[in-house]
Design a protein around this motif. Sequence first.
Motif, PDB file in Angstrom:
ATOM      1  N   UNK A 153       0.831  -1.211   0.000  1.00 54.05           N
ATOM      2  CA  UNK A 153       0.000   0.000   0.000  1.00 54.05           C
ATOM      3  C   UNK A 153       0.858   1.251   0.000  1.00 54.05           C
ATOM      4  N   UNK A 154       0.206   2.348  -0.334  1.00 53.52           N
ATOM      5  CA  UNK A 154       0.758   3.691  -0.167  1.00 53.52           C
ATOM      6  C   UNK A 154      -0.179   4.388   0.809  1.00 53.52           C
ATOM      7  N   UNK A 155       0.340   4.810   1.963  1.00 51.23           N
ATOM      8  CA  UNK A 155      -0.480   5.452   2.981  1.00 51.23           C
ATOM      9  C   UNK A 155      -0.531   6.947   2.756  1.00 51.23           C
ATOM     10  N   UNK A 156      -1.664   7.554   3.118  1.00 49.94           N
ATOM     11  CA  UNK A 156      -1.744   9.020   3.076  1.00 49.94           C
ATOM     12  C   UNK A 156      -1.692   9.521   4.517  1.00 49.94           C
ATOM     13  N   UNK A 157      -0.935  10.578   4.727  1.00 53.82           N
ATOM     14  CA  UNK A 157      -0.758  11.178   6.049  1.00 53.82           C
ATOM     15  C   UNK A 157      -1.262  12.608   5.964  1.00 53.82           C
ATOM     16  N   UNK A 158      -2.255  12.935   6.802  1.00 53.80           N
ATOM     17  CA  UNK A 158      -2.809  14.291   6.845  1.00 53.80           C
ATOM     18  C   UNK A 158      -2.498  14.885   8.213  1.00 53.80           C
ATOM     19  N   UNK A 159      -1.937  16.105   8.204  1.00 56.28           N
ATOM     20  CA  UNK A 159      -1.580  16.806   9.434  1.00 56.28           C
ATOM     21  C   UNK A 159      -2.294  18.150   9.409  1.00 56.28           C
ATOM     22  N   UNK A 160      -3.008  18.476  10.505  1.00 59.82           N
ATOM     23  CA  UNK A 160      -3.756  19.732  10.582  1.00 59.82           C
ATOM     24  C   UNK A 160      -3.458  20.412  11.914  1.00 59.82           C
ATOM     25  N   UNK A 161      -3.372  21.763  11.858  1.00 56.14           N
ATOM     26  CA  UNK A 161      -3.086  22.530  13.074  1.00 56.14           C
ATOM     27  C   UNK A 161      -3.893  23.817  13.084  1.00 56.14           C
ATOM     28  N   UNK A 162      -4.383  24.196  14.280  1.00 52.53           N
ATOM     29  CA  UNK A 162      -5.125  25.443  14.438  1.00 52.53           C
ATOM     30  C   UNK A 162      -4.191  26.626  14.645  1.00 52.53           C
ATOM     31  N   UNK A 163      -2.996  26.375  15.171  1.00 52.82           N
ATOM     32  CA  UNK A 163      -1.984  27.430  15.302  1.00 52.82           C
ATOM     33  C   UNK A 163      -0.707  26.924  14.641  1.00 52.82           C
ATOM     34  N   UNK A 164       0.235  27.798  14.408  1.00 58.53           N
ATOM     35  CA  UNK A 164       1.478  27.404  13.742  1.00 58.53           C
ATOM     36  C   UNK A 164       2.101  26.230  14.487  1.00 58.53           C
ATOM     37  N   UNK A 165       2.630  25.257  13.730  1.00 60.18           N
ATOM     38  CA  UNK A 165       3.137  24.036  14.362  1.00 60.18           C
ATOM     39  C   UNK A 165       4.203  23.378  13.513  1.00 60.18           C
ATOM     40  N   UNK A 166       5.113  22.689  14.198  1.00 61.91           N
ATOM     41  CA  UNK A 166       6.020  21.754  13.549  1.00 61.91           C
ATOM     42  C   UNK A 166       5.418  20.366  13.715  1.00 61.91           C
ATOM     43  N   UNK A 167       5.650  19.508  12.741  1.00 65.17           N
ATOM     44  CA  UNK A 167       5.195  18.130  12.837  1.00 65.17           C
ATOM     45  C   UNK A 167       6.300  17.235  12.339  1.00 65.17           C
ATOM     46  N   UNK A 168       6.295  16.005  12.807  1.00 62.07           N
ATOM     47  CA  UNK A 168       7.262  15.012  12.347  1.00 62.07           C
ATOM     48  C   UNK A 168       6.624  13.633  12.504  1.00 62.07           C
ATOM     49  N   UNK A 169       6.934  12.743  11.565  1.00 61.29           N
ATOM     50  CA  UNK A 169       6.463  11.362  11.675  1.00 61.29           C
ATOM     51  C   UNK A 169       7.460  10.461  10.967  1.00 61.29           C
ATOM     52  N   UNK A 170       7.491   9.200  11.417  1.00 60.91           N
ATOM     53  CA  UNK A 170       8.376   8.218  10.816  1.00 60.91           C
ATOM     54  C   UNK A 170       7.653   6.878  10.782  1.00 60.91           C
ATOM     55  N   UNK A 171       7.764   6.189   9.667  1.00 59.51           N
ATOM     56  CA  UNK A 171       7.198   4.852   9.502  1.00 59.51           C
ATOM     57  C   UNK A 171       8.372   3.898   9.299  1.00 59.51           C
ATOM     58  N   UNK A 172       8.494   2.949  10.225  1.00 61.00           N
ATOM     59  CA  UNK A 172       9.582   1.975  10.116  1.00 61.00           C
ATOM     60  C   UNK A 172       9.033   0.572  10.358  1.00 61.00           C
TER      61      UNK A 172
END
Length: 179
Positions: free
Chosen positions: A158-177
């Motif tokens: 599969x190919x996964x879709x990752x959606x990230x949403x924020x109400x205020x300014x934000x940094x995000x990070x994720x890792x799939x292993x």
Amino acid sequence: MHTVRAPLVPRRTAAAAAVVLSGVLAAGAALGGCEYVYDDGRGPLPTATAPPFTDPALPQDPRRNLPVTGAELDQWVEQVLPETAGQVFHTGFGLLKAGTTRQESTGHLPSGTYSLTLACKSPRRVSFTVRNGELALVDLSLRCGTSRVNVIHVANDAVLSVEVAAQSAANFAYRISRL
């Protein structure tokens, strides 16, 4: 015949004496009660008082939750997504402006079990949704300042879709292993 009579005690005085006598008897019974002593083996309490705790708690840096860019962002990602023993298939990170959503997709993932690590840096929560087609594998609102590790299973390639949403300014990070 002559009868000797005892002097009469007025009824009020006798009643008052009875009340006082019963009060004294009740107080004596309360004061003369038994004391229970339990020996727990710890010995007597120390008589010296401990010095007062004087180490002031340092307030947290109010900037610790503010998003960063450039080299600071790279350093933050290394800190919140430490190296893993498994094979890393995809890593994503970035900066979101207030009220925005970012959608990314992973590369091709073969069927198997994976570790998904999520992190954010913002004064407010950040929402993460990871989908395999229409099926939501992860859908959560993450309190920033913590990392979250989820175990996901991909039954077919599969190919996964990752959606990230924020109400205020934000940094995000994720890792799939792979586990």
